[in-house]
Design a protein around this motif. Structure first.
Motif, short mmCIF file in Angstrom:
data_model
loop_
_atom_site.label_atom_id
_atom_site.label_comp_id
_atom_site.label_asym_id
_atom_site.label_seq_id
_atom_site.Cartn_x
_atom_site.Cartn_y
_atom_site.Cartn_z
N ALA A 38 13.79 -1.86 -4.26
CA ALA A 38 13.26 -0.49 -4.24
C ALA A 38 11.74 -0.48 -4.22
O ALA A 38 11.14 0.38 -3.57
CB ALA A 38 13.78 0.28 -5.47
N TRP A 39 11.13 -1.42 -4.92
CA TRP A 39 9.65 -1.47 -4.93
C TRP A 39 9.10 -1.84 -3.56
O TRP A 39 8.12 -1.27 -3.10
CB TRP A 39 9.18 -2.47 -5.97
N ASN A 40 9.74 -2.80 -2.90
CA ASN A 40 9.24 -3.28 -1.60
C ASN A 40 9.71 -2.44 -0.42
O ASN A 40 9.27 -2.69 0.71
CB ASN A 40 9.69 -4.72 -1.38
N ASN A 41 10.59 -1.48 -0.65
CA ASN A 41 11.11 -0.68 0.46
C ASN A 41 10.00 0.12 1.11
O ASN A 41 9.34 0.95 0.46
CB ASN A 41 12.21 0.26 -0.06
N PHE A 42 9.81 -0.11 2.37
CA PHE A 42 8.75 0.58 3.10
C PHE A 42 9.31 1.58 4.11
O PHE A 42 8.80 2.70 4.23
CB PHE A 42 7.88 -0.44 3.85
N MET A 43 10.36 1.19 4.82
CA MET A 43 10.82 1.99 5.95
C MET A 43 11.28 3.38 5.53
O MET A 43 10.84 4.39 6.09
CB MET A 43 11.94 1.24 6.69
N TRP A 44 12.21 3.44 4.55
CA TRP A 44 12.77 4.74 4.21
C TRP A 44 11.74 5.69 3.57
O TRP A 44 11.65 6.85 3.98
CB TRP A 44 13.98 4.59 3.31
N PRO A 45 10.96 5.28 2.58
CA PRO A 45 9.92 6.20 2.07
C PRO A 45 8.91 6.62 3.14
O PRO A 45 8.41 7.75 3.11
CB PRO A 45 9.24 5.39 0.96
N PHE A 46 8.64 5.74 4.09
CA PHE A 46 7.72 6.08 5.18
C PHE A 46 8.31 7.16 6.07
O PHE A 46 7.58 8.04 6.56
CB PHE A 46 7.40 4.82 5.98
N VAL A 47 9.62 7.11 6.31
CA VAL A 47 10.27 8.07 7.20
C VAL A 47 10.41 9.42 6.53
O VAL A 47 10.21 10.48 7.16
CB VAL A 47 11.64 7.53 7.64
N VAL A 48 10.75 9.46 5.25
CA VAL A 48 11.16 10.70 4.60
C VAL A 48 10.02 11.41 3.88
O VAL A 48 10.23 12.51 3.36
CB VAL A 48 12.31 10.40 3.62
N THR A 49 8.82 10.85 3.85
CA THR A 49 7.71 11.50 3.15
C THR A 49 6.53 11.68 4.10
O THR A 49 6.18 10.79 4.86
CB THR A 49 7.25 10.67 1.94
N ASN A 50 5.95 12.88 4.01
CA ASN A 50 4.70 13.18 4.72
C ASN A 50 3.58 13.55 3.75
O ASN A 50 2.41 13.47 4.10
CB ASN A 50 4.90 14.33 5.72
N ASP A 51 3.94 13.97 2.56
CA ASP A 51 2.97 14.36 1.55
C ASP A 51 2.33 13.11 0.93
O ASP A 51 3.04 12.25 0.39
CB ASP A 51 3.66 15.17 0.46
N PRO A 52 0.99 12.95 1.01
CA PRO A 52 0.36 11.77 0.42
C PRO A 52 0.60 11.63 -1.07
O PRO A 52 0.58 10.51 -1.60
CB PRO A 52 -1.13 11.98 0.73
N ASP A 53 0.84 12.75 -1.78
CA ASP A 53 1.07 12.67 -3.22
C ASP A 53 2.46 12.16 -3.57
O ASP A 53 2.73 11.90 -4.75
CB ASP A 53 0.88 14.07 -3.84
N LEU A 54 3.35 12.02 -2.58
CA LEU A 54 4.70 11.50 -2.82
C LEU A 54 4.89 10.09 -2.27
O LEU A 54 5.96 9.51 -2.46
CB LEU A 54 5.75 12.42 -2.19
N MET A 55 3.87 9.55 -1.64
CA MET A 55 4.00 8.22 -1.03
C MET A 55 4.09 7.15 -2.10
O MET A 55 3.46 7.24 -3.15
CB MET A 55 2.82 7.94 -0.11
N THR A 56 4.90 6.13 -1.82
CA THR A 56 4.94 4.97 -2.70
C THR A 56 3.80 4.02 -2.35
O THR A 56 3.10 4.21 -1.34
CB THR A 56 6.29 4.25 -2.56
N LEU A 57 3.62 3.01 -3.15
CA LEU A 57 2.47 2.12 -2.97
C LEU A 57 2.48 1.39 -1.63
O LEU A 57 1.45 1.36 -0.94
CB LEU A 57 2.42 1.12 -4.13
#
Length: 299
Positions: free
Chosen positions: A228-247
């Motif tokens: 979950a920490w290293n997941n990049f693809m799904w958070p990148f696809v489903v978020t556009n708000d910079p305040d919700l982005m993961t590291l």
């Protein structure tokens, strides 16, 4: 003439293996030296890219692009880290990563343990077919599910929310299968004894099965948290708000206008991996013991 009886010599018993120390290459100094040398070589091979990334991140872009094979080509500087911290909202992204990883881990472990216990001890109709579907889902690449999952999040109005990041990640067929195999190895007599004492099925699961499954549950939690920490693809696809982005997603958005910046890229990767490195150093013994004992209960 009386013959004196010669006492029989006791037969030499074969050397017993020391319990707790499995023989891998044999006894003696040479096998230990060979094993130590092989492990040292593998450790160097594994650490070399990491050390190269560290060396690249603490140099300027001009020094990094100089020709040569040496990883240190210039002066020591933290300019790449300073630029990333100034351009990005790293504290918010780190908080989002911690929140998402913890929620995914807790929910996934809860769902997976209950599902695995049902497959291991349940006798409901369609159990084998459902288990076959679960095992078959392991072979489905996650990339194939991005489009239908995104359409579902859009239909439910969950895009750009924590729920959209967390919920699709809590389904882990592999973890269900691993836990099910471990539960199969737990003696049923222990559960039957608890039922005779009047324990309900939930009480048996909570007070008998889970305490015996701490190593495998801890290992599953570790694997899920890292994924979950290293997941990049799904958070990148489903978020556009910079305040919700993961590291990982937030650091990927910190780009320079002058092409690829190697020092900044390495600094971003190390910042994203730093919490996992710290967690491993703090809980190294528990992590190694959990992972090493995951295969002892399942047959």
């Amino acid at each position: 003439m009386s013959a004196t009886a010669t006492p029989a010599r006791p037969r030499r018993r074969p050397r017993r293996e020391d319990s707790g120390s499995p023989m891998l290459l044999g006894h003696g100094r040479l096998p230990r030296v060979l094993a130590g040398t092989a492990l040292t070589v593998l450790a160097v091979v594994w650490l070399l890219p990491f050390l190269w990334a560290v060396a690249t991140s603490v140099q300027s872009e001009q020094d990094v692009t100089k020709p040569g094979l040496s990883p240190f080509k210039g002066a020591f500087t933290f300019a790449a880290y300073r630029q990333i911290l100034e351009r990005g909202n790293v504290p918010t992204w780190a908080f989002n990563s911690v929140l998402v990883a913890v929620l995914v881990t807790v929910i996934t472990v809860g769902i997976s343990t209950l599902a695995a216990y049902g497959f291991s001890r349940g006798t409901f109709r369609g159990r084998r077919a459902l288990l076959a579907v679960t095992v078959a889902a392991i072979m489905v690449p996650p990339q194939l599910l991005i489009v239908p999952l995104f359409e579902q999040m859009t239909m439910f109005g969950l895009v750009d929310t924590y729920a959209a990041i967390v919920l699709p990640q809590v389904v882990a067929p592999m973890m269900v299968f691993i836990l099910k195999r471990f539960f199969d190895g737990i003696p049923r007599e222990l559960e039957d004894a608890a039922r005779i004492d009047g324990a309900s099925e939930i009480r048996v699961f909570r007070s008998v099965v889970l305490p015996l499954s701490r190593p495998i549950v801890a290992a599953v939690a570790i694997f899920v948290f890292i994924g979950a920490w290293n997941n990049f693809m799904w958070p990148f696809v489903v978020t556009n708000d910079p305040d919700l982005m993961t590291l990982p997603v937030g650091l990927a958005t910190v780009k320079d206008a002058f092409g690829v910046q190697y020092a900044q890229s390495m600094a971003s990767a190390l910042l994203a991996a730093l919490p996992l490195i710290v967690m491993f150093l703090l809980f190294q013994r528990r992590i190694v013991n959990s992972v090493a004992t995951t295969g002892l209960g399942g047959g």
